[in-house]
Design a protein around this motif. Structure first.
Motif, PDB file in Angstrom:
ATOM      1  N   TYR A  41       0.730  -1.193   0.045  1.00  0.00           N
ATOM      2  CA  TYR A  41      -0.001  -0.072   0.130  1.00  0.00           C
ATOM      3  C   TYR A  41       0.742   1.253  -0.010  1.00  0.00           C
ATOM      4  O   TYR A  41       0.415   2.170  -0.616  1.00  0.00           O
ATOM      5  CB  TYR A  41      -0.927   0.042   1.138  1.00  0.00           C
ATOM      6  CG  TYR A  41      -1.882   1.015   1.047  1.00  0.00           C
ATOM      7  CD1 TYR A  41      -2.783   1.126   0.330  1.00  0.00           C
ATOM      8  CD2 TYR A  41      -1.804   2.307   2.304  1.00  0.00           C
ATOM      9  CE1 TYR A  41      -3.791   2.001   0.453  1.00  0.00           C
ATOM     10  CE2 TYR A  41      -2.679   3.047   2.257  1.00  0.00           C
ATOM     11  CZ  TYR A  41      -3.683   3.280   1.291  1.00  0.00           C
ATOM     12  OH  TYR A  41      -4.495   4.278   1.075  1.00  0.00           O
ATOM     13  N   LEU A  89      -9.891   9.239  -5.003  1.00  0.00           N
ATOM     14  CA  LEU A  89      -9.313   8.659  -5.984  1.00  0.00           C
ATOM     15  C   LEU A  89      -9.623   8.177  -7.433  1.00  0.00           C
ATOM     16  O   LEU A  89      -9.448   7.892  -8.395  1.00  0.00           O
ATOM     17  CB  LEU A  89      -8.130   7.529  -5.377  1.00  0.00           C
ATOM     18  CG  LEU A  89      -7.087   7.770  -4.639  1.00  0.00           C
ATOM     19  CD1 LEU A  89      -6.326   6.785  -3.660  1.00  0.00           C
ATOM     20  CD2 LEU A  89      -5.866   8.535  -5.460  1.00  0.00           C
ATOM     21  N   LEU A  90     -11.101   7.504  -6.839  1.00  0.00           N
ATOM     22  CA  LEU A  90     -11.925   6.952  -7.783  1.00  0.00           C
ATOM     23  C   LEU A  90     -12.271   8.108  -9.074  1.00  0.00           C
ATOM     24  O   LEU A  90     -12.451   7.909 -10.124  1.00  0.00           O
ATOM     25  CB  LEU A  90     -13.307   6.272  -7.368  1.00  0.00           C
ATOM     26  CG  LEU A  90     -14.114   5.670  -8.379  1.00  0.00           C
ATOM     27  CD1 LEU A  90     -13.375   4.394  -8.967  1.00  0.00           C
ATOM     28  CD2 LEU A  90     -15.364   5.217  -7.290  1.00  0.00           C
ATOM     29  N   GLY A 139      -6.366  12.680  -3.056  1.00  0.00           N
ATOM     30  CA  GLY A 139      -6.749  11.535  -2.762  1.00  0.00           C
ATOM     31  C   GLY A 139      -5.663  10.612  -2.124  1.00  0.00           C
ATOM     32  O   GLY A 139      -5.843   9.779  -1.340  1.00  0.00           O
ATOM     33  N   VAL A 140      -4.389  10.866  -2.847  1.00  0.00           N
ATOM     34  CA  VAL A 140      -3.383   9.834  -2.187  1.00  0.00           C
ATOM     35  C   VAL A 140      -2.964  10.500  -0.611  1.00  0.00           C
ATOM     36  O   VAL A 140      -2.912   9.603   0.090  1.00  0.00           O
ATOM     37  CB  VAL A 140      -2.308   9.784  -3.231  1.00  0.00           C
ATOM     38  CG1 VAL A 140      -1.001   9.414  -2.612  1.00  0.00           C
ATOM     39  CG2 VAL A 140      -2.475   9.301  -4.493  1.00  0.00           C
ATOM     40  N   GLU A 150      -5.763   9.584   1.661  1.00  0.00           N
ATOM     41  CA  GLU A 150      -6.268   8.227   1.461  1.00  0.00           C
ATOM     42  C   GLU A 150      -7.726   8.100   1.288  1.00  0.00           C
ATOM     43  O   GLU A 150      -8.510   7.196   1.907  1.00  0.00           O
ATOM     44  CB  GLU A 150      -5.879   7.363   2.717  1.00  0.00           C
ATOM     45  CG  GLU A 150      -4.335   7.328   2.743  1.00  0.00           C
ATOM     46  CD  GLU A 150      -3.967   6.536   4.051  1.00  0.00           C
ATOM     47  OE1 GLU A 150      -4.614   5.975   4.680  1.00  0.00           O
ATOM     48  OE2 GLU A 150      -2.697   6.608   4.275  1.00  0.00           O
ATOM     49  N   SER A 151      -8.188   8.836   0.346  1.00  0.00           N
ATOM     50  CA  SER A 151      -9.529   8.938   0.098  1.00  0.00           C
ATOM     51  C   SER A 151     -10.004   8.259  -1.153  1.00  0.00           C
ATOM     52  O   SER A 151      -9.570   8.595  -2.238  1.00  0.00           O
ATOM     53  CB  SER A 151     -10.218  10.374   0.018  1.00  0.00           C
ATOM     54  OG  SER A 151     -11.379  10.482  -0.667  1.00  0.00           O
ATOM     55  N   ARG A 152     -10.613   6.826  -0.937  1.00  0.00           N
ATOM     56  CA  ARG A 152     -11.061   6.085  -2.212  1.00  0.00           C
ATOM     57  C   ARG A 152     -11.877   6.938  -3.078  1.00  0.00           C
ATOM     58  O   ARG A 152     -11.807   6.717  -4.364  1.00  0.00           O
ATOM     59  CB  ARG A 152     -11.610   4.867  -1.658  1.00  0.00           C
ATOM     60  CG  ARG A 152     -10.606   3.996  -0.763  1.00  0.00           C
ATOM     61  CD  ARG A 152     -11.363   2.705  -0.396  1.00  0.00           C
ATOM     62  NE  ARG A 152     -10.464   1.988   0.167  1.00  0.00           N
ATOM     63  CZ  ARG A 152     -10.932   0.908   1.100  1.00  0.00           C
ATOM     64  NH1 ARG A 152     -12.075   0.420   0.953  1.00  0.00           N
ATOM     65  NH2 ARG A 152      -9.861  -0.153   1.485  1.00  0.00           N
ATOM     66  N   GLY A 153     -12.856   7.668  -2.598  1.00  0.00           N
ATOM     67  CA  GLY A 153     -13.661   8.282  -3.368  1.00  0.00           C
ATOM     68  C   GLY A 153     -12.986   9.340  -4.266  1.00  0.00           C
ATOM     69  O   GLY A 153     -13.395   9.376  -5.396  1.00  0.00           O
ATOM     70  N   LYS A 169       0.915   4.451  -2.852  1.00  0.00           N
ATOM     71  CA  LYS A 169       0.874   5.444  -2.723  1.00  0.00           C
ATOM     72  C   LYS A 169       1.906   6.286  -3.382  1.00  0.00           C
ATOM     73  O   LYS A 169       1.788   7.409  -4.219  1.00  0.00           O
ATOM     74  CB  LYS A 169       1.028   5.646  -0.950  1.00  0.00           C
ATOM     75  CG  LYS A 169      -0.480   5.650  -0.451  1.00  0.00           C
ATOM     76  CD  LYS A 169      -0.527   5.724   0.997  1.00  0.00           C
ATOM     77  CE  LYS A 169      -0.095   7.490   1.095  1.00  0.00           C
ATOM     78  NZ  LYS A 169      -0.197   7.583   2.782  1.00  0.00           N
TER      79      LYS A 169
END
Length: 159
Positions: free
Chosen positions: A8, A87-88, A78-79, A82-85, A12
């Motif tokens: 992980y 990054l998506l 986002g990185v 650590e926001s998945r939304g 990043k």
């Protein structure tokens, strides 16, 4: 404290590096757009209105560069958070931008011979109508002679 080496953490770093490259490409597009906008006036004065489409390409480069830089900043955010939304959103937006760019490049390359012939014919007609001769003092003839002298000097010095 030692840094943890997990997949992980490596992901990043890889995403941060990717967003850095995307930001640099966006800045390059913005620079090309500014160059097209600023240099377009002199090109249009030499070639006439047949080169006016280059001004639209400058606008397109500016817009796509700004969008690319903003998307890379969203990716960095986002990185970092650590926001998945986020990054998506960033990845999907970049995929959409990539699809649009590939589609536009395909259309341009598909119609390039047709557009080139039309633009060259319009340029030749403009040149025939406005060029008065080698020693004429008008702006059009002077600028065209300057362009041709530069091309000839490049040709003869490259031999």
């Amino acid at each position: 404290m030692a840094e943890i080496h997990t997949p992980y953490a490596s992901l990043k770093k890889l995403l941060s590096l990717l967003n850095g490259f995307v930001a640099m490409s966006g800045i390059l597009l913005v620079g090309l757009g500014i160059g097209g906008k600023c240099g377009g006036a002199s090109l249009t004065s030499v070639l006439g209105l047949s080169s006016a489409y280059l001004l639209h390409v400058g606008n397109l480069c500016l817009v796509m560069g700004c969008v690319t830089v903003l998307l890379s900043c969203a990716g960095w955010y986002g990185v970092a958070k650590e926001s998945r939304g986020m990054l998506l959103f960033c990845i999907l937006s970049m995929v959409i931008v990539l699809i649009v760019e590939v589609t536009a490049a395909t259309v341009v390359l598909l119609f390039f011979p047709i557009v080139r012939d039309v633009v060259l014919e319009h340029t030749f007609v403009t040149l025939r109508n406005n060029y008065r001769g080698y020693n004429e003092p008008d702006d059009y003839s002077t600028q065209w002679n300057l362009v041709m002298e530069k091309r000839l000097s490049k040709y003869f010095f490259s031999l």
